[in-house]
Design a protein around this motif. Structure first.
Motif, mmCIF file in Angstrom:
data_model
loop_
_atom_site.group_PDB
_atom_site.id
_atom_site.type_symbol
_atom_site.label_atom_id
_atom_site.label_comp_id
_atom_site.label_asym_id
_atom_site.label_seq_id
_atom_site.Cartn_x
_atom_site.Cartn_y
_atom_site.Cartn_z
ATOM 1 N N LYS A 8 0.058 97.219 115.666
ATOM 2 C CA LYS A 8 0.203 95.779 115.481
ATOM 3 C C LYS A 8 -1.004 95.211 115.319
ATOM 4 C CE LYS A 8 2.011 91.920 118.209
ATOM 5 N NZ LYS A 8 0.839 91.186 118.039
ATOM 6 N N VAL A 9 -1.309 94.698 114.160
ATOM 7 C CA VAL A 9 -2.726 94.027 113.920
ATOM 8 C C VAL A 9 -2.384 92.508 113.764
ATOM 9 C CG1 VAL A 9 -4.343 93.889 112.030
ATOM 10 C CG2 VAL A 9 -2.844 95.848 112.127
ATOM 11 N N ASP A 10 -3.230 91.686 114.350
ATOM 12 C CA ASP A 10 -3.212 90.334 114.757
ATOM 13 C C ASP A 10 -4.354 89.638 113.793
ATOM 14 O OD1 ASP A 10 -1.565 90.355 117.171
ATOM 15 O OD2 ASP A 10 -3.182 91.420 118.183
ATOM 16 N N ALA A 11 -5.165 90.382 113.803
ATOM 17 C CA ALA A 11 -6.283 89.783 112.680
ATOM 18 C C ALA A 11 -7.139 91.004 112.266
ATOM 19 C CB ALA A 11 -7.210 88.874 113.495
ATOM 20 N N LEU A 12 -7.680 90.435 110.913
ATOM 21 C CA LEU A 12 -8.590 91.476 110.081
ATOM 22 C C LEU A 12 -9.921 90.652 109.916
ATOM 23 C CD1 LEU A 12 -6.036 92.726 107.616
ATOM 24 C CD2 LEU A 12 -6.987 94.288 109.200
ATOM 25 N N VAL A 13 -10.995 91.230 110.371
ATOM 26 C CA VAL A 13 -12.219 90.707 110.073
ATOM 27 C C VAL A 13 -13.241 91.459 109.546
ATOM 28 C CG1 VAL A 13 -14.262 89.391 111.464
ATOM 29 C CG2 VAL A 13 -11.879 89.367 112.306
ATOM 30 N N LEU A 14 -13.886 90.910 108.344
ATOM 31 C CA LEU A 14 -15.068 91.570 107.609
ATOM 32 C C LEU A 14 -16.568 90.976 107.739
ATOM 33 C CD1 LEU A 14 -15.779 93.871 105.713
ATOM 34 C CD2 LEU A 14 -15.355 92.181 103.837
ATOM 35 N N ILE A 15 -17.301 91.713 108.517
ATOM 36 C CA ILE A 15 -18.710 91.228 108.677
ATOM 37 C C ILE A 15 -19.544 91.652 107.487
ATOM 38 C CG2 ILE A 15 -20.648 91.208 110.227
ATOM 39 C CD1 ILE A 15 -18.354 90.657 111.919
ATOM 40 N N THR A 16 -20.073 90.445 106.924
ATOM 41 C CA THR A 16 -20.819 91.074 105.759
ATOM 42 C C THR A 16 -22.220 90.255 105.740
ATOM 43 O OG1 THR A 16 -20.690 91.299 103.336
ATOM 44 C CG2 THR A 16 -19.893 89.104 104.389
ATOM 45 N N ALA A 17 -23.174 90.741 104.835
ATOM 46 C CA ALA A 17 -24.700 90.177 104.910
ATOM 47 C C ALA A 17 -24.736 89.917 103.503
ATOM 48 C CB ALA A 17 -25.267 90.838 105.890
ATOM 49 N N ASP A 18 -25.960 89.329 103.159
ATOM 50 C CA ASP A 18 -26.552 89.556 101.804
ATOM 51 C C ASP A 18 -27.150 90.716 101.485
ATOM 52 O OD1 ASP A 18 -26.121 87.057 100.909
ATOM 53 O OD2 ASP A 18 -27.953 86.143 101.904
ATOM 54 N N VAL A 19 -26.723 91.304 100.047
ATOM 55 C CA VAL A 19 -27.226 92.544 99.747
ATOM 56 C C VAL A 19 -28.343 92.986 100.191
ATOM 57 C CG1 VAL A 19 -27.543 94.063 97.673
ATOM 58 C CG2 VAL A 19 -25.422 92.510 97.799
ATOM 59 N N ASP A 20 -29.580 92.202 99.891
ATOM 60 C CA ASP A 20 -30.894 92.722 99.996
ATOM 61 C C ASP A 20 -31.228 92.695 101.484
ATOM 62 O OD1 ASP A 20 -30.417 89.914 99.975
ATOM 63 O OD2 ASP A 20 -32.564 89.595 99.755
ATOM 64 N N GLU A 21 -30.211 91.978 102.307
ATOM 65 C CA GLU A 21 -30.653 92.113 103.822
ATOM 66 C C GLU A 21 -29.948 93.381 104.334
ATOM 67 O OE1 GLU A 21 -29.047 88.357 105.526
ATOM 68 O OE2 GLU A 21 -30.860 87.270 104.816
ATOM 69 N N VAL A 22 -28.931 93.789 103.894
ATOM 70 C CA VAL A 22 -28.201 94.904 104.359
ATOM 71 C C VAL A 22 -29.016 96.050 104.033
ATOM 72 C CG1 VAL A 22 -26.040 96.548 103.891
ATOM 73 C CG2 VAL A 22 -25.849 94.228 104.169
ATOM 74 N N ALA A 23 -29.542 96.109 102.657
ATOM 75 C CA ALA A 23 -30.385 97.302 102.314
ATOM 76 C C ALA A 23 -31.708 97.231 103.086
ATOM 77 C CB ALA A 23 -31.075 97.012 100.780
ATOM 78 N N LYS A 24 -32.425 96.301 103.800
ATOM 79 C CA LYS A 24 -33.504 96.181 104.354
ATOM 80 C C LYS A 24 -33.235 96.721 105.834
ATOM 81 C CE LYS A 24 -35.244 92.384 105.898
ATOM 82 N NZ LYS A 24 -35.772 91.060 105.559
ATOM 83 N N ARG A 25 -31.850 96.493 106.481
ATOM 84 C CA ARG A 25 -31.560 96.940 107.558
ATOM 85 C C ARG A 25 -31.297 98.554 107.707
ATOM 86 N NH1 ARG A 25 -27.262 92.119 108.509
ATOM 87 N NH2 ARG A 25 -28.656 90.501 108.399
ATOM 88 N N ARG A 26 -30.666 98.972 106.589
ATOM 89 C CA ARG A 26 -30.645 100.318 106.532
ATOM 90 C C ARG A 26 -31.701 101.163 106.478
ATOM 91 N NH1 ARG A 26 -25.640 101.508 102.104
ATOM 92 N NH2 ARG A 26 -24.213 99.639 102.960
#
Ligand code: AMP
Ligand code: MG
Length: 176
Positions: free
Chosen positions: A101-119
């Motif tokens: 039973k799904v009440d809400a779907l949430v996607l957390i995203t970020a700018d591409v270059d920030e994601v690459a840097k965090r990785r």
């Protein structure tokens, strides 16, 4: 159940840690790792997405059996899609969603270059530096499909560098 998803390195776990809530928060990867340690002798969470699809599918099925029993105030921390050597793989196949039973779907995203840097800066993980922009685009397509299938609303939250508390507040507002 509220399902929170995000690209590796988008800061999903960090945002979830900032919540003040009585919701039970369960990390999907933790459950899957436990199962794959037993079933396939996997030792590290970053080996899981490289297993043959059939094995990942079986592990997903076993995780689903555990999660189908969860009711009420429950947040699932997981992935919209997993970048496997065979291609993008859905984190929430309809066969899984059918039993939840799904009440809400949430996607957390970020700018591409920030994601690459965090990785690159995360010493605790073996993160692939793949096509982040494409993966993010695919995730949004999967998110829309999950929303249409379950009838649950979808929200995309941007986790901007140095503004994690804003992302936390947006997610907090979705919890009733
Ligand atoms: P995380 O620590 O959140 O990056 O999750 C670790 C690993 O768990 C991922 O790289 C995937 O291999 C696996 N995983 C998490 N959620 C799912 C899912 N819904 N379907 C398949 N695999 C998943
Ligand atoms: Mg995480």
């Amino acid at each position: 159940m509220i399902i929170v998803m995000g690209l590796p390195g988008a800061g999903k776990s960090t945002v979830l840690k900032g919540l003040k809530t009585d919701y039970k928060i369960q990390n999907y990867g933790d459950l899957m790792l436990e199962i794959e340690k037993k079933e396939f002798g996997i030792k590290d969470r970053d080996e899981m997405r490289k297993l043959p699809i059939e094995k990942q599918k079986l592990a997903q099925k076993l995780v689903a059996d555990v999660l189908a029993k969860e009711k009420g105030r429950f947040i699932l921390d997981t992935h919209c899609s997993v970048a496997t050597p065979s291609g993008y793989y859905p984190g929430l196949p309809f066969e899984f969603l059918k039993h939840i039973k799904v009440d809400a779907l949430v996607l957390i995203t970020a700018d591409v270059d920030e994601v690459a840097k965090r990785r690159t800066n995360d010493p605790t993980r073996i993160r692939d530096v793949d096509d982040v922009a494409l993966h993010d685009q695919m995730n949004k397509a999967y998110l829309a499909a999950y929303s249409a299938f379950t009838g649950a609303p979808a929200t995309v939250i941007k986790n901007k560098e140095g503004k994690v508390e804003e992302a936390v507040a947006q997610l907090q507002a979705l919890l009733k």
